[in-house]
Design an enzyme around this catalytic site. Structure first.
Site, mmCIF file in Angstrom:
data_model
loop_
_atom_site.group_PDB
_atom_site.id
_atom_site.type_symbol
_atom_site.label_atom_id
_atom_site.label_comp_id
_atom_site.label_asym_id
_atom_site.label_seq_id
_atom_site.Cartn_x
_atom_site.Cartn_y
_atom_site.Cartn_z
ATOM 1 N N ASP A 1 -6.786 -6.497 4.146
ATOM 2 C CA ASP A 1 -6.156 -5.178 4.178
ATOM 3 C C ASP A 1 -6.136 -4.606 5.594
ATOM 4 O O ASP A 1 -7.179 -4.398 6.202
ATOM 5 C CB ASP A 1 -6.952 -4.246 3.236
ATOM 6 C CG ASP A 1 -6.337 -2.857 3.120
ATOM 7 O OD1 ASP A 1 -5.215 -2.653 3.607
ATOM 8 O OD2 ASP A 1 -6.998 -1.985 2.523
ATOM 9 N N SER B 1 0.839 -1.199 0.000
ATOM 10 C CA SER B 1 0.000 0.000 0.000
ATOM 11 C C SER B 1 0.866 1.239 0.000
ATOM 12 O O SER B 1 1.661 1.454 0.927
ATOM 13 C CB SER B 1 -0.887 0.009 1.247
ATOM 14 O OG SER B 1 -1.357 1.318 1.472
ATOM 15 N N HIS C 1 -8.284 1.210 -4.022
ATOM 16 C CA HIS C 1 -9.207 1.013 -2.897
ATOM 17 C C HIS C 1 -9.871 2.353 -2.588
ATOM 18 O O HIS C 1 -9.249 3.242 -2.003
ATOM 19 C CB HIS C 1 -8.382 0.480 -1.706
ATOM 20 C CG HIS C 1 -9.162 0.280 -0.458
ATOM 21 N ND1 HIS C 1 -8.570 0.075 0.770
ATOM 22 C CD2 HIS C 1 -10.504 0.244 -0.216
ATOM 23 C CE1 HIS C 1 -9.508 -0.071 1.691
ATOM 24 N NE2 HIS C 1 -10.689 0.041 1.121
ATOM 25 N N HIS D 1 -1.296 -1.466 -4.219
ATOM 26 C CA HIS D 1 -2.549 -1.082 -3.552
ATOM 27 C C HIS D 1 -2.545 0.437 -3.338
ATOM 28 O O HIS D 1 -1.643 0.984 -2.709
ATOM 29 C CB HIS D 1 -2.636 -1.822 -2.218
ATOM 30 C CG HIS D 1 -3.925 -1.647 -1.495
ATOM 31 N ND1 HIS D 1 -5.038 -2.419 -1.752
ATOM 32 C CD2 HIS D 1 -4.280 -0.788 -0.514
ATOM 33 C CE1 HIS D 1 -6.024 -2.042 -0.952
ATOM 34 N NE2 HIS D 1 -5.593 -1.049 -0.187
ATOM 35 N N MET E 1 -11.484 -5.912 5.401
ATOM 36 C CA MET E 1 -10.671 -4.966 6.172
ATOM 37 C C MET E 1 -10.353 -5.592 7.526
ATOM 38 O O MET E 1 -11.247 -6.088 8.219
ATOM 39 C CB MET E 1 -11.426 -3.650 6.394
ATOM 40 C CG MET E 1 -11.717 -2.842 5.137
ATOM 41 S SD MET E 1 -10.278 -2.475 4.117
ATOM 42 C CE MET E 1 -9.234 -1.557 5.261
ATOM 43 N N MET F 1 -8.728 8.197 -0.106
ATOM 44 C CA MET F 1 -9.575 8.556 1.050
ATOM 45 C C MET F 1 -10.148 9.944 0.852
ATOM 46 O O MET F 1 -9.420 10.861 0.459
ATOM 47 C CB MET F 1 -8.742 8.538 2.321
ATOM 48 C CG MET F 1 -8.081 7.201 2.595
ATOM 49 S SD MET F 1 -7.095 7.315 4.090
ATOM 50 C CE MET F 1 -6.472 5.638 4.184
ATOM 51 N N ASP G 1 -4.611 3.560 -1.883
ATOM 52 C CA ASP G 1 -5.694 3.941 -0.971
ATOM 53 C C ASP G 1 -6.161 5.354 -1.258
ATOM 54 O O ASP G 1 -5.396 6.308 -1.089
ATOM 55 C CB ASP G 1 -5.186 3.860 0.476
ATOM 56 C CG ASP G 1 -5.018 2.426 0.932
ATOM 57 O OD1 ASP G 1 -5.973 1.649 0.809
ATOM 58 O OD2 ASP G 1 -3.918 2.087 1.420
HETATM 59 C C1 DX5 Z 1 -6.325 1.470 5.692
HETATM 60 C C2 DX5 Z 1 -5.828 1.217 4.286
HETATM 61 C C3 DX5 Z 1 -4.779 0.168 4.227
HETATM 62 C C4 DX5 Z 1 -3.500 0.549 4.923
HETATM 63 C C5 DX5 Z 1 -2.641 -0.663 5.095
HETATM 64 O O1 DX5 Z 1 -7.351 2.372 5.653
HETATM 65 O O2 DX5 Z 1 -6.903 0.800 3.466
HETATM 66 O O3 DX5 Z 1 -4.519 -0.207 2.890
HETATM 67 O O4 DX5 Z 1 -2.787 1.526 4.238
HETATM 68 O O5 DX5 Z 1 -1.521 -0.262 5.798
HETATM 69 P P1 DX5 Z 1 -0.919 -1.117 7.024
HETATM 70 O O6 DX5 Z 1 -0.378 -2.371 6.423
HETATM 71 O O7 DX5 Z 1 0.150 -0.209 7.538
HETATM 72 O O8 DX5 Z 1 -2.038 -1.359 7.986
HETATM 73 ZN ZN ZN Z 2 -6.443 -0.188 1.522
#
Ligand code: DX5
Ligand code: ZN
Length: 217
Positions: free
Chosen positions: A174, A7, A65, A32, A136, A36, A34
């Site tokens: 994840d 990620s 994601h 991956h 998750m 947000m 992310d």
């Molecule tokens: C959380 C994200 C994850 C996160 C994973 O909201 O969707 O993808 O970045 O990171 P780690 O492995 O550090 O939990």
């Molecule tokens: Zn994620």
């Protein structure tokens, strides 16, 4: 075959292109990403321009994601900037089926993410049309959180359902995955694992190689 999906949330964004290339060379087949929106989750991360600019750096599967409220508004944009798989949250869609249809229309692989507390039953009618389910293992919004142990049972339950129904949908997990718990996550039935902090802290190539070894790849 098991895949590692680092990620980029934990990347050094001043050297993002370089780090993405390093991940690919070390053998990570997925990337991956992310996204947000500050509404569905309390945090804000990256969006289309960042994905578009790293797309030429890598031939990895871009696993986008979306932690975004009503992602139907942006499916076309994420498809256009190079997503190979788009994950939407069941909790963020008023019309989950319609949103998945929109992803399919773009020729992009479909995936639904469930927060830790969301029951697998929301997937009952959708499973045959899904390429991936993301379970998750932390409450989304931040990297570097602790893996929630009850998610292992949820992974086992989903694997059982998929086997019973003869489906080969990918199970991605994840959040909070490290070298010490990745074995349990795979044993429970996941075949794609996301990892942010544990990949980016220290030597990236070395970490990817250690993960792949631990994953039997
Ligand atoms: C959380 C994200 C994850 C996160 C994973 O909201 O969707 O993808 O970045 O990171 P780690 O492995 O550090 O939990
Ligand atoms: Zn994620």
């Amino acid at each position: 075959m098991n895949c590692l999906a680092p990620s980029i949330l934990s990347a050094d964004f001043s050297r993002l292109g370089q780090q993405v290339k390093e991940l690919e060379e070390a053998g990570a087949e997925y990337l991956h990403i992310d996204v947000m929106d500050g509404t569905f989750v309390p945090n804000i991360s990256v969006g289309m321009p960042v994905i578009r600019s790293i797309r030429p750096c890598s031939g990895q599967v871009f696993d986008v994601h979306l932690m975004v409220e009503e992602p139907i508004r942006y499916i076309q944009d994420f498809a256009d900037c190079g997503a190979d798989v788009i994950t939407i949250h069941a909790e963020a869609c008023r019309h989950l089926d319609r949103t998945l249809e929109k992803i399919r229309e773009q020729g992009v692989r479909t995936s639904v993410a469930l927060n830790p507390a969301t029951d697998l039953s929301v997937l009952e009618y959708l499973l045959p049309g899904l390429d991936m389910v993301v379970l998750m293992a932390v409450n989304p919004g931040f990297g570097g959180q602790q893996f929630i142990p009850y998610v292992l049972e949820k992974i086992r339950n989903l694997r059982r359902i998929l086997d019973r129904r003869g489906l080969n949908t990918d199970i991605e997990v994840d959040g909070g995955i490290t070298l010490s718990n990745v074995g349990k996550v795979l044993e429970a039935g996941a075949n794609i694992v996301v990892s942010g902090n544990a990949v980016f802290q220290g030597d990236i190539s070395e970490n990817v190689r250690k993960f792949l070894k631990q994953m039997g790849e």
